[in-house]
Design an enzyme around this catalytic site. Sequence first.
Site, PDB file in Angstrom:
ATOM      1  N   ASP A  39      42.597  13.132   4.819  1.00  0.00           N
ATOM      2  CA  ASP A  39      42.672  12.965   3.399  1.00  0.00           C
ATOM      3  C   ASP A  39      43.056  10.909   3.931  1.00  0.00           C
ATOM      4  O   ASP A  39      43.703  11.114   4.158  1.00  0.00           O
ATOM      5  CB  ASP A  39      43.041  13.623   2.484  1.00  0.00           C
ATOM      6  CG  ASP A  39      42.828  12.809   1.116  1.00  0.00           C
ATOM      7  OD1 ASP A  39      41.454  13.394   0.326  1.00  0.00           O
ATOM      8  OD2 ASP A  39      42.914  11.380   0.259  1.00  0.00           O
ATOM      9  N   ASP A  63      40.914   8.275   7.479  1.00  0.00           N
ATOM     10  CA  ASP A  63      40.256   7.258   6.435  1.00  0.00           C
ATOM     11  C   ASP A  63      38.848   7.606   7.197  1.00  0.00           C
ATOM     12  O   ASP A  63      38.858   6.876   8.620  1.00  0.00           O
ATOM     13  CB  ASP A  63      40.367   6.261   6.790  1.00  0.00           C
ATOM     14  CG  ASP A  63      39.767   4.994   6.562  1.00  0.00           C
ATOM     15  OD1 ASP A  63      38.370   4.886   5.976  1.00  0.00           O
ATOM     16  OD2 ASP A  63      39.981   3.822   6.189  1.00  0.00           O
ATOM     17  N   SER A 142      25.104  14.632  -3.611  1.00  0.00           N
ATOM     18  CA  SER A 142      24.869  14.738  -5.040  1.00  0.00           C
ATOM     19  C   SER A 142      23.118  14.600  -5.331  1.00  0.00           C
ATOM     20  O   SER A 142      22.389  14.285  -4.542  1.00  0.00           O
ATOM     21  CB  SER A 142      25.669  13.251  -5.267  1.00  0.00           C
ATOM     22  OG  SER A 142      25.339  12.651  -6.607  1.00  0.00           O
ATOM     23  N   TYR A 155      25.789   3.963  -4.317  1.00  0.00           N
ATOM     24  CA  TYR A 155      26.593   5.342  -4.693  1.00  0.00           C
ATOM     25  C   TYR A 155      25.211   6.401  -4.347  1.00  0.00           C
ATOM     26  O   TYR A 155      25.069   7.072  -3.076  1.00  0.00           O
ATOM     27  CB  TYR A 155      27.067   5.916  -6.198  1.00  0.00           C
ATOM     28  CG  TYR A 155      27.146   7.296  -5.910  1.00  0.00           C
ATOM     29  CD1 TYR A 155      28.491   7.806  -5.290  1.00  0.00           C
ATOM     30  CD2 TYR A 155      26.387   8.469  -6.990  1.00  0.00           C
ATOM     31  CE1 TYR A 155      28.853   8.479  -5.279  1.00  0.00           C
ATOM     32  CE2 TYR A 155      27.109   9.397  -6.381  1.00  0.00           C
ATOM     33  CZ  TYR A 155      28.336   9.999  -5.595  1.00  0.00           C
ATOM     34  OH  TYR A 155      28.765  11.849  -5.975  1.00  0.00           O
ATOM     35  N   LYS A 159      24.140   8.409  -0.898  1.00  0.00           N
ATOM     36  CA  LYS A 159      24.121   9.147  -1.226  1.00  0.00           C
ATOM     37  C   LYS A 159      22.150  10.010  -0.610  1.00  0.00           C
ATOM     38  O   LYS A 159      22.005  10.650   0.728  1.00  0.00           O
ATOM     39  CB  LYS A 159      24.411   9.502  -2.312  1.00  0.00           C
ATOM     40  CG  LYS A 159      25.145  10.111  -2.722  1.00  0.00           C
ATOM     41  CD  LYS A 159      26.461  11.047  -1.587  1.00  0.00           C
ATOM     42  CE  LYS A 159      27.757  10.821  -1.541  1.00  0.00           C
ATOM     43  NZ  LYS A 159      28.215  11.962  -1.845  1.00  0.00           N
TER      44      LYS A 159
HETATM   45  N1  LIG Z   1      32.815  15.654  -9.362  1.00  0.00           N
HETATM   46  C1  LIG Z   1      31.108  15.328  -9.082  1.00  0.00           C
HETATM   47  O1  LIG Z   1      31.035  14.934 -10.465  1.00  0.00           O
HETATM   48  C2  LIG Z   1      30.248  15.281  -7.778  1.00  0.00           C
HETATM   49  C3  LIG Z   1      29.221  15.456  -7.993  1.00  0.00           C
HETATM   50  C4  LIG Z   1      28.284  15.583  -7.371  1.00  0.00           C
HETATM   51  C5  LIG Z   1      28.549  15.015  -6.319  1.00  0.00           C
HETATM   52  N2  LIG Z   1      29.904  14.676  -5.688  1.00  0.00           N
HETATM   53  C6  LIG Z   1      30.631  14.440  -4.356  1.00  0.00           C
HETATM   54  O2  LIG Z   1      31.532  15.201  -3.686  1.00  0.00           O
HETATM   55  C7  LIG Z   1      32.689  14.923  -2.980  1.00  0.00           C
HETATM   56  C8  LIG Z   1      34.064  14.761  -3.601  1.00  0.00           C
HETATM   57  O3  LIG Z   1      33.914  13.916  -5.031  1.00  0.00           O
HETATM   58  P1  LIG Z   1      35.490  14.327  -5.612  1.00  0.00           P
HETATM   59  O4  LIG Z   1      34.846  14.314  -7.623  1.00  0.00           O
HETATM   60  O5  LIG Z   1      36.454  15.697  -5.369  1.00  0.00           O
HETATM   61  O6  LIG Z   1      36.107  13.225  -5.689  1.00  0.00           O
HETATM   62  P2  LIG Z   1      37.855  12.832  -5.821  1.00  0.00           P
HETATM   63  O7  LIG Z   1      37.855  11.016  -6.161  1.00  0.00           O
HETATM   64  O8  LIG Z   1      38.419  14.011  -7.123  1.00  0.00           O
HETATM   65  O9  LIG Z   1      37.944  13.558  -4.613  1.00  0.00           O
HETATM   66  C9  LIG Z   1      37.481  12.305  -2.668  1.00  0.00           C
HETATM   67  C10 LIG Z   1      38.959  12.168  -2.543  1.00  0.00           C
HETATM   68  O10 LIG Z   1      38.101  11.627  -0.856  1.00  0.00           O
HETATM   69  C11 LIG Z   1      40.202  10.784  -0.877  1.00  0.00           C
HETATM   70  N3  LIG Z   1      38.952   9.767   0.151  1.00  0.00           N
HETATM   71  C12 LIG Z   1      38.351   8.488  -0.695  1.00  0.00           C
HETATM   72  N4  LIG Z   1      38.611   7.745  -0.050  1.00  0.00           N
HETATM   73  C13 LIG Z   1      38.806   8.330   1.326  1.00  0.00           C
HETATM   74  C14 LIG Z   1      38.459   7.439   2.679  1.00  0.00           C
HETATM   75  N5  LIG Z   1      38.424   6.518   3.194  1.00  0.00           N
HETATM   76  N6  LIG Z   1      38.772   8.705   3.691  1.00  0.00           N
HETATM   77  C15 LIG Z   1      39.535   9.912   3.978  1.00  0.00           C
HETATM   78  N7  LIG Z   1      39.384  10.139   2.670  1.00  0.00           N
HETATM   79  C16 LIG Z   1      39.398   9.299   1.528  1.00  0.00           C
HETATM   80  C17 LIG Z   1      40.273  10.954  -1.929  1.00  0.00           C
HETATM   81  O11 LIG Z   1      42.069  10.445  -1.585  1.00  0.00           O
HETATM   82  C18 LIG Z   1      40.363  11.972  -2.628  1.00  0.00           C
HETATM   83  O12 LIG Z   1      40.830  12.842  -2.205  1.00  0.00           O
HETATM   84  C19 LIG Z   1      32.080  12.388  -2.694  1.00  0.00           C
HETATM   85  O13 LIG Z   1      31.164  12.530  -1.726  1.00  0.00           O
HETATM   86  C20 LIG Z   1      30.896  12.772  -3.596  1.00  0.00           C
HETATM   87  O14 LIG Z   1      30.575  12.116  -3.941  1.00  0.00           O
HETATM   88  C21 LIG Z   1      31.220  14.607  -6.277  1.00  0.00           C
END
Ligand SMILES: NC(=O)c1ccc[n+]([C@@H]2O[C@H](COP(=O)([O-])OP(=O)(O)OC[C@H]3O[C@@H](n4cnc5c(N)ncnc54)[C@H](O)[C@@H]3O)[C@@H](O)[C@H]2O)c1
Length: 264
Positions: A39, A63, A142, A155, A159
């Site tokens: 992370d 990152d 997504s 976004y 995706k």
């Molecule tokens: N939450 C939703 O409703 C949802 C729905 C569909 C898809 N997603 C996808 O699921 C995945 C996770 O989403 P989430 O909701 O858990 O997001 P979140 O924001 O809760 O968590 C994302 C994590 O990624 C880390 N992060 C951010 N930038 C980064 C980078 N450059 N390098 C490494 N780590 C990094 C953050 O520190 C965090 O811990 C994403 O790809 C998101 O597009 C989420």
Amino acid sequence: MKPGEFAGKTAVITGAGRGIGEALAKTLCREGMHVVAGDIKKESVERWKESFPEQEILAVSCDVTKAEDCEALVQTALDRFGQLDYVISNAGILHSGAVDEIDPAVWKQVIEVNLYGTFHMIRAAAPVMKAQRHGVIVSMNSKSGKKGSYKSSAYAASKFGALGLVQSAALELAEYQVRVNAICPGNLMDSPLWTEGENALGIQYARNRGITTEECRAMYDRQVPLGRTCRYEDISNVLLFLLSDDSGYITGQALNVTGGFEMR
Ligand SMILES: NC(=O)c1ccc[n+]([C@@H]2O[C@H](COP(=O)([O-])OP(=O)(O)OC[C@H]3O[C@@H](n4cnc5c(N)ncnc54)[C@H](O)[C@@H]3O)[C@@H](O)[C@H]2O)c1
């Protein structure tokens, strides 16, 4: 899935500090895998990994916009565990804004994390998995990878692009018995992305519509044919299936986990 199928396997996951990544990483731990959890905020992985005192979980600062960080993440797994069975490219960000209003630098940042980040992880894992002649890569996508997203063009573009990348990598790696798939979840309205902080999506979207967060939540739930928000276990169940030998004939796919909201 066979009992104990995942015990002793090595999984690398990005964005494991919170939300979906944290939930999935914990699932991998419960299945007895060695987990290398990357992370950009390493300390957020350290926060939850204490709850698995029996297990060796490596928290790594990574990152995903940096190719060298992704290479180092994979190398950490190899150095410590000697193999790389699974890669879950999960890290992602969302910044919304109308196409004629969003700052191009912000638009680019979304592409860099979501699309380049996925590319960097696949690029780092591919040579190792090709040499092993096994491995599974799963990219967290997504429903916005299947259909345009209102005022979230960066976004959706990231995706959509990541699905093209997944399909192309699946074609390239198939002859090595390496599978590459994506999961396309619906909205996880109980996840921190929707609930935490002033810019939480649930708060933003409610504000934009002039309704309360509860009304906003109910509105989104009504749009889902199965009538509820997506939960972590909906995704982790599909993830384990895609990692398992039960899905051994599935590659290049993008599985919707949307309660029927997205069907293409
Ligand atoms: N939450 C939703 O409703 C949802 C729905 C569909 C898809 N997603 C996808 O699921 C995945 C996770 O989403 P989430 O909701 O858990 O997001 P979140 O924001 O809760 O968590 C994302 C994590 O990624 C880390 N992060 C951010 N930038 C980064 C980078 N450059 N390098 C490494 N780590 C990094 C953050 O520190 C965090 O811990 C994403 O790809 C998101 O597009 C989420």
